[in-house]
Scaffold this active site. Sequence first.
Site, mmCIF file in Angstrom:
data_model
loop_
_atom_site.group_PDB
_atom_site.id
_atom_site.type_symbol
_atom_site.label_atom_id
_atom_site.label_comp_id
_atom_site.label_asym_id
_atom_site.label_seq_id
_atom_site.Cartn_x
_atom_site.Cartn_y
_atom_site.Cartn_z
ATOM 1 N N LYS A 1 11.334 4.751 17.190
ATOM 2 C CA LYS A 1 10.226 5.715 17.302
ATOM 3 C C LYS A 1 8.938 4.911 17.148
ATOM 4 O O LYS A 1 8.516 4.592 16.040
ATOM 5 C CB LYS A 1 10.351 6.766 16.195
ATOM 6 C CG LYS A 1 9.717 8.112 16.484
ATOM 7 C CD LYS A 1 8.240 8.088 16.753
ATOM 8 C CE LYS A 1 7.377 7.984 15.519
ATOM 9 N NZ LYS A 1 5.922 7.905 15.869
ATOM 10 N N GLU B 1 8.193 -2.239 5.324
ATOM 11 C CA GLU B 1 7.053 -3.160 5.269
ATOM 12 C C GLU B 1 5.800 -2.311 5.241
ATOM 13 O O GLU B 1 5.457 -1.630 6.212
ATOM 14 C CB GLU B 1 7.046 -4.134 6.449
ATOM 15 C CG GLU B 1 6.020 -5.242 6.222
ATOM 16 C CD GLU B 1 5.952 -6.270 7.336
ATOM 17 O OE1 GLU B 1 6.958 -6.484 8.017
ATOM 18 O OE2 GLU B 1 4.860 -6.833 7.521
ATOM 19 N N CYS C 1 -1.159 -6.084 8.220
ATOM 20 C CA CYS C 1 -0.680 -5.899 6.851
ATOM 21 C C CYS C 1 -0.871 -7.168 6.029
ATOM 22 O O CYS C 1 -0.984 -7.105 4.816
ATOM 23 C CB CYS C 1 0.753 -5.410 6.826
ATOM 24 S SG CYS C 1 1.865 -6.437 7.772
ATOM 25 N N GLU D 1 -6.328 -0.696 0.387
ATOM 26 C CA GLU D 1 -6.187 -1.343 1.688
ATOM 27 C C GLU D 1 -7.165 -0.698 2.672
ATOM 28 O O GLU D 1 -7.091 0.501 2.931
ATOM 29 C CB GLU D 1 -4.755 -1.193 2.208
ATOM 30 C CG GLU D 1 -4.552 -1.928 3.513
ATOM 31 C CD GLU D 1 -3.133 -1.823 4.066
ATOM 32 O OE1 GLU D 1 -2.622 -0.696 4.188
ATOM 33 O OE2 GLU D 1 -2.552 -2.869 4.397
HETATM 34 O O1 TXE Z 1 0.160 4.963 9.395
HETATM 35 P P1 TXE Z 1 1.508 5.772 9.397
HETATM 36 P P2 TXE Z 1 -1.286 5.459 9.905
HETATM 37 C C1 TXE Z 1 -1.677 1.459 6.741
HETATM 38 C C2 TXE Z 1 -3.151 1.174 6.902
HETATM 39 C C3 TXE Z 1 -3.653 2.366 7.645
HETATM 40 C C4 TXE Z 1 -2.817 3.448 7.045
HETATM 41 C C5 TXE Z 1 -2.668 4.686 7.853
HETATM 42 O O2 TXE Z 1 -3.756 1.127 5.640
HETATM 43 O O3 TXE Z 1 -5.010 2.628 7.439
HETATM 44 O O4 TXE Z 1 -1.550 2.857 6.855
HETATM 45 O O5 TXE Z 1 -2.210 4.392 9.166
HETATM 46 C C6 TXE Z 1 5.055 7.160 11.746
HETATM 47 N N1 TXE Z 1 7.868 10.242 8.788
HETATM 48 N N2 TXE Z 1 -0.837 0.833 7.749
HETATM 49 O O6 TXE Z 1 -1.614 6.807 9.392
HETATM 50 O O7 TXE Z 1 1.229 7.240 9.443
HETATM 51 C C7 TXE Z 1 3.933 7.087 12.752
HETATM 52 O O8 TXE Z 1 4.189 7.951 13.846
HETATM 53 C C8 TXE Z 1 8.238 9.202 9.546
HETATM 54 C C9 TXE Z 1 -0.241 -0.410 7.373
HETATM 55 O O9 TXE Z 1 -1.304 5.314 11.357
HETATM 56 O O10 TXE Z 1 2.320 5.251 8.281
HETATM 57 C C10 TXE Z 1 3.978 5.616 13.127
HETATM 58 O O11 TXE Z 1 5.036 5.391 14.061
HETATM 59 N N3 TXE Z 1 7.384 8.492 10.283
HETATM 60 C C11 TXE Z 1 0.775 -0.869 8.338
HETATM 61 C C12 TXE Z 1 4.316 4.940 11.783
HETATM 62 O O12 TXE Z 1 4.902 5.965 10.983
HETATM 63 C C13 TXE Z 1 6.087 8.828 10.226
HETATM 64 C C14 TXE Z 1 0.663 -0.503 9.737
HETATM 65 C C15 TXE Z 1 3.112 4.368 11.024
HETATM 66 O O13 TXE Z 1 2.143 5.385 10.820
HETATM 67 C C16 TXE Z 1 5.630 9.908 9.441
HETATM 68 C C17 TXE Z 1 0.044 0.774 9.963
HETATM 69 C C18 TXE Z 1 6.585 10.628 8.690
HETATM 70 N N4 TXE Z 1 6.270 11.650 7.904
HETATM 71 C C19 TXE Z 1 -0.695 1.375 8.974
HETATM 72 N N5 TXE Z 1 4.291 9.991 9.564
HETATM 73 C C20 TXE Z 1 1.378 -2.216 8.139
HETATM 74 N N6 TXE Z 1 2.202 -2.388 7.089
HETATM 75 O O14 TXE Z 1 1.167 -3.124 8.931
HETATM 76 C C21 TXE Z 1 3.900 9.007 10.404
HETATM 77 N N7 TXE Z 1 4.995 8.307 10.822
#
Ligand code: TXE
Length: 496
Positions: A183, A259, A293, A391
């Site tokens: 996904k 991660e 990250c 972050e």
């Molecule tokens: O991340 P999300 P977001 C951090 C970074 C950023 C913050 C928010 O600080 O500002 O997260 O980003 C899926 N169940 N990182 O809101 O929501 C979503 O569709 C299952 C750090 O975009 O965590 C996407 O595929 N899945 C990071 C993935 O999760 C769910 C990289 C990431 O989105 C879900 C990105 C749920 N309930 C953001 N809700 C890194 N470690 O590199 C969302 N998703």
Amino acid sequence: MTTLLSLPHSPREFGFYLDGAFHGGRPLFERASPAHGVPVSRIPKCTVADLEAAVVAARRAFEDRRWAGLSGAARGAVLLRAADILRRRRDEIAYWEVLENGKPISQARGEIDHCIACFEVGAGAARLLHGDSFNNLGDSLFGMVLREPVGVVGLITPWNFPFLILCERVPFILASGCTMVVKPSEVTSATTLLLAEVLAEAGLPNGVYNVITGSGRSIGQALTEHPDVDMLSFTGSTAVGRSCVHAAADSNFKKLGLELGGKNPIIVFADSDLEDAADGAAFGISFNTGQCCVSSSRLIVERSVAAEFEALVAAKMARIRVGDPLDAATQVGAITTAAQNDTILGYIARGTAEGAQLLAGGQAVDLGRGQYIAPTLFAGVTPDMAIAREEIFGPVLCSLRFDTVEEAIALANDTVYGLAASVWTKNIDKALTVTRRVRAGRFWVNTIMAGGPEIPLGGFRQSGWGREAGMSGVEEYTQTKSVHVELGKRAHWVTG
Ligand code: TXE
């Protein structure tokens, strides 16, 4: 001489990928290029029933052993063919990465090269994967530890490195013999779907790699809760990582790889090569617009050189080329989503309000279209400020000062995260002491963001669970089975 690629004339419509075929007929998300504001792709909003069908297909492909039953050499051959196809399609995949994510084309091409290497290392890992044996249990008992694939893996990926994060996992999942349902982030799904074409051409059997597109709240959540998914690998926010843990506990205790976020220190001692370190600091926070990250977002610098060093970093930042990511000369492209753009600008305003001093950047860059933020440096940051603790996930570096090695280590460890860290000094004692004492899963000494897929990556503390890449990356998707073999006649329990 630089080249500027052009935008597509109309958005491309993609299908989702289930059991070896692309499917359409679902409502579509339209994704606009964050750098240009024009629509570039249309991605299916899949239903939970589509997800269900993908898990069934992945389960069937796992249980009939069409993939797990092959030798490591045969699985490795598919991965090597995929690497060759990626080499051929490198520029096209990089282009889609730019259109949906906003990263510079030259960077995106470099990332695809890294992805090719991931497939090559994965191919080797498929051949080298092995268990263990115990020849020390006495003459009548022999022990073996078999490694078996975990089963059906759910893979949820974010938007900051849509293809790179995918490729740091997929070859290793495939090397282990597992099947999967992916996904991708709803805003950057195109290249995950292009990988399906690559894997099919490479000879991967149907049903082994499936891609269901849609929102995190519907499809992502359903994948985390699915009772027939044996393992979930999630990369994204710490908040969603936490919800994955709850979902696993409430469903089937699926194994988790996580991660998550980071607030990574870059520690600079007075005896380092300050020019080198300043370049590393500017790169470490500006690469991928700090949406990384492992971005080094906390500069921890020795007080005696702090002012000089901050001025060097600020001067470097002012020379970074922020621009259209389709221009090969651009070093920093667009912020990927409007929400992330607001978050970053919000933190910059907060830093100023908290009393930190702006030495570079601090504002949006107006290129007439798209959303861009200048690499930003805050000096005079104290550990209690929100910009020092949370972050930001943008090109915002916060500078804190120290006097002693112990103080540097304490500041570096003053975070809930533990993903990556970097230390700059020409003194071997300091370099190794800091490396051993700072809690982080990845460490760089006198360099930053270096490395390849041979070496495992992952976090300490709230940055996550498990390791990806290298031999650890393939072992992550296996479970061990301990086998005891009696040799000769067993001593009887019922006697007399
Ligand atoms: O991340 P999300 P977001 C951090 C970074 C950023 C913050 C928010 O600080 O500002 O997260 O980003 C899926 N169940 N990182 O809101 O929501 C979503 O569709 C299952 C750090 O975009 O965590 C996407 O595929 N899945 C990071 C993935 O999760 C769910 C990289 C990431 O989105 C879900 C990105 C749920 N309930 C953001 N809700 C890194 N470690 O590199 C969302 N998703």
